[in-house]
Design an enzyme around this catalytic site. Structure first.
Site, PDB file in Angstrom:
ATOM      1  CD  GLU A  15      16.566 -56.708   3.382  1.00 45.23           C
ATOM      2  OE1 GLU A  15      15.509 -56.780   3.994  1.00 45.23           O
ATOM      3  OE2 GLU A  15      17.012 -55.660   2.880  1.00 45.23           O
ATOM      4  CG  HIS A 124       7.546 -53.792   9.239  1.00 47.53           C
ATOM      5  ND1 HIS A 124       6.724 -54.511  10.086  1.00 47.53           N
ATOM      6  CD2 HIS A 124       8.105 -52.821   9.997  1.00 47.53           C
ATOM      7  CE1 HIS A 124       6.792 -53.979  11.317  1.00 47.53           C
ATOM      8  NE2 HIS A 124       7.641 -52.958  11.274  1.00 47.53           N
ATOM      9  CG  LEU A 125      10.001 -47.889   6.393  1.00 46.31           C
ATOM     10  CD1 LEU A 125       9.867 -46.531   7.078  1.00 46.31           C
ATOM     11  CD2 LEU A 125      10.992 -47.825   5.259  1.00 46.31           C
ATOM     12  CG  HIS A 126      14.035 -53.628   7.741  1.00 42.19           C
ATOM     13  ND1 HIS A 126      12.993 -53.867   6.863  1.00 42.19           N
ATOM     14  CD2 HIS A 126      15.125 -54.160   7.172  1.00 42.19           C
ATOM     15  CE1 HIS A 126      13.447 -54.540   5.821  1.00 42.19           C
ATOM     16  NE2 HIS A 126      14.745 -54.731   5.965  1.00 42.19           N
ATOM     17  CG  LEU A 127      18.584 -47.988  10.678  1.00 45.07           C
ATOM     18  CD1 LEU A 127      18.719 -47.144   9.413  1.00 45.07           C
ATOM     19  CD2 LEU A 127      18.465 -47.078  11.901  1.00 45.07           C
TER      20      LEU A 127
END
Ligand SMILES: [Zn+2]
Length: 175
Positions: A15, A124-127
């Site tokens: 990332e 922005h949270l993400h799994l």
């Protein structure tokens, strides 16, 4: 690369390297939060009432999927129970579709919270749902150094969508 191969779950590396960052061109999760004619190009898999399921454009392995709440938020603690539940349900369905469509042998599922923990898009949270295959260590080490071929992303997306359809998940589960 010895350290990298020992520590296989290192999505923060990809990332960060890929520069998934809202400072560059806005939040791509927000851009994909509403249905659009560009869903295929944007690698959206499907949406729930409260969540988005989308391919990671900078995957750690082939078929790397992200699950995010629709609203832009960095605060895990402020997500409503309904959102948390739907995120886990989407993770379960995405896992099944990826396993079926891409013949994955295993999975890593996890979240990087804040930049110091490796989040490339901390706002922005993400799994992450990352498929794994027996003996994929070398493949992943290589993938970290090469440009991902867009056609491979499109093909992975289609394989996952086809599997979801066959299993009655994702878009197939939405009335
Ligand atoms: Zn956002």
């Amino acid at each position: 690369m010895a350290e990298f191969q020992q520590n296989l779950w290192a999505p923060w590396r990809m990332e960060y390297v890929a520069g998934l960052d809202e400072r560059d061109d806005g939040c791509f999760l927000c851009r994909s939060a509403v249905p659009s004619p560009n869903d295929e190009r944007d690698l959206v898999l499907w949406r729930g009432p409260r969540t988005l399921v989308i391919m990671n454009r900078f995957p750690y392995t082939s078929g790397h999927v992200l699950i995010a709440p629709l609203p832009h938020t960095a605060e895990f603690e402020q997500l409503e129970d309904e959102v948390l539940l739907e995120m886990m349900q989407q993770a379960r369905d995405a896992k099944r579709a990826i396993q079926h469509g891409l013949k994955a042998d295993g999975f890593n599922v996890g979240m990087n919270i804040a930049r110091c923990a490796g989040a490339g898009l901390p706002g922005h949270l993400h799994l992450h749902v990352v498929p794994r295959w027996a003996g994929d260590v070398n493949f992943m080490a290589v993938l970290g150094d090469v440009k991902v071929i867009p056609q491979a992303l499109t093909a992975s997306r289609q394989a996952i969508l086809d599997a979801a359809q066959a299993l009655g998940l994702g878009p197939a589960a939405t009335p």
